[in-house]
Write a protein that holds these residues in place. Structure first.
Motif, PDB file in Angstrom:
ATOM      1  N   LEU A 152       6.469  -8.729   0.921  1.00 61.55           N
ATOM      2  CA  LEU A 152       7.144  -9.821   1.617  1.00 61.55           C
ATOM      3  C   LEU A 152       6.953  -9.703   3.123  1.00 61.55           C
ATOM      4  O   LEU A 152       6.960  -8.603   3.675  1.00 61.55           O
ATOM      5  N   LYS A 153       6.805 -10.845   3.764  1.00 62.38           N
ATOM      6  CA  LYS A 153       6.609 -10.901   5.210  1.00 62.38           C
ATOM      7  C   LYS A 153       7.781 -11.647   5.827  1.00 62.38           C
ATOM      8  O   LYS A 153       7.983 -12.833   5.566  1.00 62.38           O
ATOM      9  N   THR A 182       8.149  -8.173  10.135  1.00 61.08           N
ATOM     10  CA  THR A 182       8.433  -6.967   9.362  1.00 61.08           C
ATOM     11  C   THR A 182       7.956  -7.181   7.936  1.00 61.08           C
ATOM     12  O   THR A 182       8.205  -8.244   7.346  1.00 61.08           O
ATOM     13  N   TYR A 183       7.272  -6.195   7.398  1.00 63.16           N
ATOM     14  CA  TYR A 183       6.807  -6.258   6.013  1.00 63.16           C
ATOM     15  C   TYR A 183       7.732  -5.426   5.130  1.00 63.16           C
ATOM     16  O   TYR A 183       8.230  -4.372   5.534  1.00 63.16           O
ATOM     17  N   TYR A 184       7.936  -5.911   3.897  1.00 58.59           N
ATOM     18  CA  TYR A 184       8.772  -5.208   2.928  1.00 58.59           C
ATOM     19  C   TYR A 184       8.046  -5.135   1.589  1.00 58.59           C
ATOM     20  O   TYR A 184       7.293  -6.050   1.219  1.00 58.59           O
ATOM     21  N   LEU A 185       8.302  -4.055   0.865  1.00 64.81           N
ATOM     22  CA  LEU A 185       7.867  -3.939  -0.522  1.00 64.81           C
ATOM     23  C   LEU A 185       9.117  -3.924  -1.380  1.00 64.81           C
ATOM     24  O   LEU A 185      10.048  -3.145  -1.130  1.00 64.81           O
ATOM     25  N   ALA A 186       9.147  -4.789  -2.379  1.00 66.52           N
ATOM     26  CA  ALA A 186      10.370  -4.949  -3.173  1.00 66.52           C
ATOM     27  C   ALA A 186      10.054  -4.928  -4.655  1.00 66.52           C
ATOM     28  O   ALA A 186       8.992  -5.380  -5.093  1.00 66.52           O
ATOM     29  N   ARG A 187      11.014  -4.411  -5.438  1.00 73.20           N
ATOM     30  CA  ARG A 187      10.975  -4.509  -6.887  1.00 73.20           C
ATOM     31  C   ARG A 187      12.117  -5.408  -7.326  1.00 73.20           C
ATOM     32  O   ARG A 187      12.970  -5.792  -6.526  1.00 73.20           O
ATOM     33  N   SER A 188      12.133  -5.718  -8.640  1.00 76.60           N
ATOM     34  CA  SER A 188      13.177  -6.616  -9.139  1.00 76.60           C
ATOM     35  C   SER A 188      14.564  -6.004  -9.011  1.00 76.60           C
ATOM     36  O   SER A 188      15.559  -6.712  -8.890  1.00 76.60           O
ATOM     37  N   ALA A 189      14.637  -4.672  -9.049  1.00 80.92           N
ATOM     38  CA  ALA A 189      15.925  -3.981  -8.923  1.00 80.92           C
ATOM     39  C   ALA A 189      15.947  -3.185  -7.623  1.00 80.92           C
ATOM     40  O   ALA A 189      14.978  -2.519  -7.273  1.00 80.92           O
ATOM     41  N   GLY A 190      17.065  -3.286  -6.911  1.00 79.71           N
ATOM     42  CA  GLY A 190      17.200  -2.515  -5.687  1.00 79.71           C
ATOM     43  C   GLY A 190      16.739  -3.281  -4.458  1.00 79.71           C
ATOM     44  O   GLY A 190      16.037  -4.287  -4.553  1.00 79.71           O
ATOM     45  N   PRO A 194      11.301  -1.551   4.018  1.00 79.18           N
ATOM     46  CA  PRO A 194      10.336  -1.885   5.076  1.00 79.18           C
ATOM     47  C   PRO A 194       9.123  -0.970   4.967  1.00 79.18           C
ATOM     48  O   PRO A 194       9.249   0.220   4.677  1.00 79.18           O
ATOM     49  N   VAL A 195       7.949  -1.536   5.171  1.00 80.69           N
ATOM     50  CA  VAL A 195       6.724  -0.772   4.964  1.00 80.69           C
ATOM     51  C   VAL A 195       5.680  -1.155   6.008  1.00 80.69           C
ATOM     52  O   VAL A 195       5.591  -2.319   6.413  1.00 80.69           O
ATOM     53  N   ASN A 198      -0.339   0.358   5.592  1.00 80.86           N
ATOM     54  CA  ASN A 198      -1.336   1.403   5.416  1.00 80.86           C
ATOM     55  C   ASN A 198      -1.113   2.068   4.066  1.00 80.86           C
ATOM     56  O   ASN A 198      -0.054   1.929   3.446  1.00 80.86           O
ATOM     57  N   LEU A 199      -2.115   2.789   3.598  1.00 83.45           N
ATOM     58  CA  LEU A 199      -2.091   3.364   2.263  1.00 83.45           C
ATOM     59  C   LEU A 199      -0.939   4.347   2.082  1.00 83.45           C
ATOM     60  O   LEU A 199      -0.238   4.327   1.068  1.00 83.45           O
ATOM     61  N   LYS A 200      -0.721   5.216   3.053  1.00 86.46           N
ATOM     62  CA  LYS A 200       0.322   6.233   2.950  1.00 86.46           C
ATOM     63  C   LYS A 200       1.695   5.596   2.797  1.00 86.46           C
ATOM     64  O   LYS A 200       2.511   6.040   1.973  1.00 86.46           O
ATOM     65  N   ALA A 201       1.969   4.566   3.577  1.00 83.41           N
ATOM     66  CA  ALA A 201       3.277   3.899   3.513  1.00 83.41           C
ATOM     67  C   ALA A 201       3.469   3.196   2.173  1.00 83.41           C
ATOM     68  O   ALA A 201       4.568   3.210   1.603  1.00 83.41           O
ATOM     69  N   LEU A 202       2.409   2.588   1.649  1.00 80.65           N
ATOM     70  CA  LEU A 202       2.507   1.925   0.354  1.00 80.65           C
ATOM     71  C   LEU A 202       2.791   2.930  -0.760  1.00 80.65           C
ATOM     72  O   LEU A 202       3.590   2.666  -1.662  1.00 80.65           O
TER      73      LEU A 202
END
Length: 237
Positions: A152-153, A182-190, A194-195, A198-202
């Protein structure tokens, strides 16, 4: 000012803002669409052009065609739309009158912008339901990737007031709108995390994808937004 109620496909129009006139393609078709879903007469008018301000409050300062989805799952297609990020508002333009109808964003769950200036011209926005701060859940975020995870952006804009008086001023002669992403990585739960792109952060944000990300990341770079979207698309389906 006159006051009345406008209804836009079940969306309550709360205000009308006089904005700059910009022509869209097929204005007759767009006007027919607006006429079919707008009821009522003239409503309150206001100037919403941010005169004298450096920068823009809008995600894209020109009118773009958009498909809006309401809470009732109704899709209203091909509307000329602007997303005011600064005030978290959605405006729809009446091409005949040149007015901008300020929609009640409470009744909008998502919208898709058609942006011909972008490589991926369909841009999907939805509520930030996974926001780590509950107050942000009413904001809209752009969905760059959707699989088990969502990338998400979040767009944020702030208004810095002019500061040119006094011995310690920064000689800023006009109000300025500042942009932050700000970029975010999200799942359906929780909540979303913020991410950085780059590969390490992912890998840290999605540990169950860490091995697959490492393997796929060795084949392709992950330096830009498009790179990261492609990487996630390859390992998270």
């Amino acid at each position: 000012m006159k006051q009345a109620v406008l209804v836009l496909a079940g969306l309550l129009v709360t205000k009308i803002a006089s904005c700059q006139n910009n022509n869209l393609t097929n204005p007759v078709n767009i006007q027919e669409n607006i006429n079919s879903i707008v009821k009522g007469s003239a409503a309150m008018t206001m100037d919403n052009r941010y005169a004298g301000v450096t920068g823009t409050p809008y995600l894209v300062p020109r009118w773009l065609s958009a498909d809006i989805t309401t809470r009732q799952k109704k899709v209203v297609a091909a509307l000329p739309l602007k997303y005011d990020v600064l005030q978290q508002q959605l405006l729809m333009r009446d091409p005949q009158k040149g007015d901008s109808l300020l929609l009640d964003e409470n009744l909008v769950t998502s919208f898709v912008l058609s942006d011909p200036s972008r490589m991926h011209d369909k841009r999907q926005f939805r509520r930030f339901l996974e926001a780590p701060n509950p107050a942000q859940s009413r904001e809209f975020v752009e969905v760059l990737h959707q699989g088990k995870y969502a990338l998400l952006k979040q767009y944020n804009k702030t208004l810095d007031k002019a500061n040119y008086k006094g011995a310690y001023s920064v000689d800023q002669r006009s109000d300025e709108i500042q942009d932050k992403i700000t970029y975010y990585l999200a799942r359906s739960a929780g909540p979303a995390v913020p991410v950085k792109l780059n590969l390490k952060a992912l890998q840290a944000a999605a540990p169950d994808l860490a091995s697959a990300l490492k393997e796929e990341g060795s084949k392709r770079p992950a330096k830009t937004e498009d790179d990261v979207v492609a990487l996630l698309g390859a390992v998270d389906k």
